[in-house]
Design an enzyme around this catalytic site. Sequence first.
Site, PDB file in Angstrom:
ATOM      1  CG  ASP A 175      -2.282   0.561   0.976  1.00 17.50           C
ATOM      2  OD1 ASP A 175      -2.387   1.433   0.109  1.00 17.50           O
ATOM      3  OD2 ASP A 175      -3.237   0.181   1.690  1.00 17.50           O
ATOM      4  CG  ASP A 234      -9.393   2.096  -0.965  1.00 18.23           C
ATOM      5  OD1 ASP A 234      -8.366   2.029  -1.674  1.00 18.23           O
ATOM      6  OD2 ASP A 234      -9.376   1.999   0.270  1.00 18.23           O
TER       7      ASP A 234
HETATM    8  C1  GLA Z   1      -5.896   1.358   1.477  1.00 14.38           C
HETATM    9  C2  GLA Z   1      -6.021   0.373   0.341  1.00 14.38           C
HETATM   10  C3  GLA Z   1      -7.188  -0.575   0.614  1.00 14.38           C
HETATM   11  C4  GLA Z   1      -6.964  -1.298   1.939  1.00 14.38           C
HETATM   12  C5  GLA Z   1      -6.741  -0.278   3.062  1.00 14.38           C
HETATM   13  C6  GLA Z   1      -6.309  -0.957   4.340  1.00 14.38           C
HETATM   14  O1  GLA Z   1      -7.017   2.199   1.538  1.00 14.38           O
HETATM   15  O2  GLA Z   1      -6.191   1.035  -0.886  1.00 14.38           O
HETATM   16  O3  GLA Z   1      -7.340  -1.490  -0.437  1.00 14.38           O
HETATM   17  O4  GLA Z   1      -5.857  -2.135   1.822  1.00 14.38           O
HETATM   18  O5  GLA Z   1      -5.755   0.676   2.701  1.00 14.38           O
HETATM   19  O6  GLA Z   1      -6.050  -0.039   5.364  1.00 14.38           O
END
Ligand code: GLA
Length: 676
Positions: A175, A234
């Site tokens: 990430d 996301d």
């Molecule tokens: C980010 C990523 C998500 C998830 C969250 C976890 O937002 O893009 O897919 O992994 O972190 O905290």
Amino acid sequence: MRHLHTRTTRGRLLATLTALVFTASLAAPAVAVDHASPPAPALADGLALTPPMGFNNWNSTHCRAEFDESMVKGIADLFVEKGLKDAGYEYVNLDDCWALPQRDADGKLVPDPVRFPGGIAAVADYVHAKGLKLGIYTSAGTKTCNSAGFPGALGHEYSDAQQFADWGVDYLKYDNCNNQGVDAKLRYTTMRDALRAAAEKTGRPIVYSICEWGENKPWEWAADVGHLWRTTGDISDNWSSVLSILKQNLPLAPYAGPGHWNDPDMLEVGNGGMTDTEYRSHFSMWAVMAAPLLIGTDLRQASDATLEILGNREVIAVDQDPLGRQGTVVSSEGGRWVVAKEMKDGSRAVALFNESGTAQRIATTAEAVGLPGATAYTLRDLWQHRSYHTAGTISATVPAHGTVLVRVSADRRWAAHPPAAELGIDGSPLLRAGAPATLTTAFTDLGRTSARRVSVALSGPEGWTVRAASPTAAGAVAPGRSLRTRWSVTVPQGTPTGSYELTLRATYRSPDGTRAGGVLPLAVSVVVPPPSGTSALGDLPWLSATNGWGPVERDTSNGESAAGDGGPITVGGTVYDDGLGVHAESSVAYYTGGACETVTADVGLDDEKGTAGTVAFEIRADDALAASTGVLTNAMPAQPLTADVTGAEVVRLVVTDGGDGIDSDHADWAQARLTC
Ligand code: GLA
């Protein structure tokens, strides 16, 4: 610690045993990666030659306590029991929140002992014993994304990668949170090298998933860094999220291929925020885009419908096609999308995708999707699991938010299949309660042979009267011809305004007697006559509304995601009490029933986006343009717009993107009025 130590020792043993094999298999790729040959080669390690498939807990649990060892094991069990493993699902991936916030005295990551009492290695063993693989998560930053502050790998890349490898991890999602402004390419490349070094020691290669949300255009530089990269922010469990991600990911098709995939984020199928029609669209479009298929729902609670969607092997085969092409847009107009994916066997997977909130006819041809000329083509419906043939037209009436997914091939054995039939309806029916209305349906033969013994039937909701006013059967319908049927439909008095479903069913036979059939759900609107006098459009019910971001708002601007998240409508410093707040591309339709005369509004870009954004406003009376602005910018004050809509059945308020994409296009229909 004792446990970790055991694993490390075992890891080394394993490494020794497999070192020879692994070195041999790496020899060629290492050379391939070393020489600089444009364009950037994929990681030549033979991993992720088709888009990764599996599970990740994030979309269903986020950081909640139910994310634990028993969930992960339960998912692995279900992969086997429900046939999902056989269908290709392989990786069982842990997302954020698996660790403790503090590293141990040696700087090592520590699994949360409440969630994972047996440690990660034990989970890996369990998953491996089922013939599956384990994935883990961390961030290319000092901490992960969760506010609890779990440790990230920035500055710890080599030791964390080694720890993952020692545990038996097969996949890392990396990430982007808390990255301290360090260059993304550097951060992600360092972890690539760390994973490679760790895997060389253990003999267990690791799929590397880059998750920097498309911020640094990884498609331009990451083909030889990771096996997949997120292209967007996301996903969430709603239609506008799926739509916006789809639109961002589609143009990136040229960058995808074996070992290097665009990742439009994990699946939401089964999480409850969308209808099964929408989930089938989500799954179909992810497959056509050769996206990683990571199930994001808790399979222990999944419905049969969810399992059927996720387990559709014909759709999975589109995603997993070894040629590794991402589908490209053949046409897109008015929310009607045709997206085609070239397949290794020369066939094309073709998605007829309806973005809009009303059923629409979507059509293309075998030629337009890139197939060679032929007398006829085999057309396989991947949701119905039936084969037909077509003379070349690929068309269907696609329900709101629906997708018809077919695989079409220039196949000499086309005649073994019945002709494809298209079911349709003229216009979009608007029915007034109590008054009989006439609808016309059509059964059209798209094949090279006649459809025989054709029969159609239309049924409506309980209490509705549906009568055929012309023939419902034909001995034969010739290629290219239609059986058109008029129906008289009466909606019971007092039926509230809204959308209702009629069902058109057809049965027929091919010349050799093979039975075939089709079902078309038809959404019809029950409408009420518009009020006479002048009404604020912000107060009237609309027939349908589409919007580029989030929902259309009444009396506020558009806040881009959820209902009610806008601010006061403000254009050029003037604040307005009422109107509609939309986001390009947008269309809001009102039933006017031939009884209205004028629409007026003060239109412009909302001040909330500073100087960004350009749009054009249009008012449409049925399909005719009744008024329009040119392209407006955010620097301009509100423009008065007046349209004569006399005689129109439906009036549409349309906002286009001004020709430069929809970024920052917050458009206001201030003080919109309808006079009838
Ligand atoms: C980010 C990523 C998500 C998830 C969250 C976890 O937002 O893009 O897919 O992994 O972190 O905290």
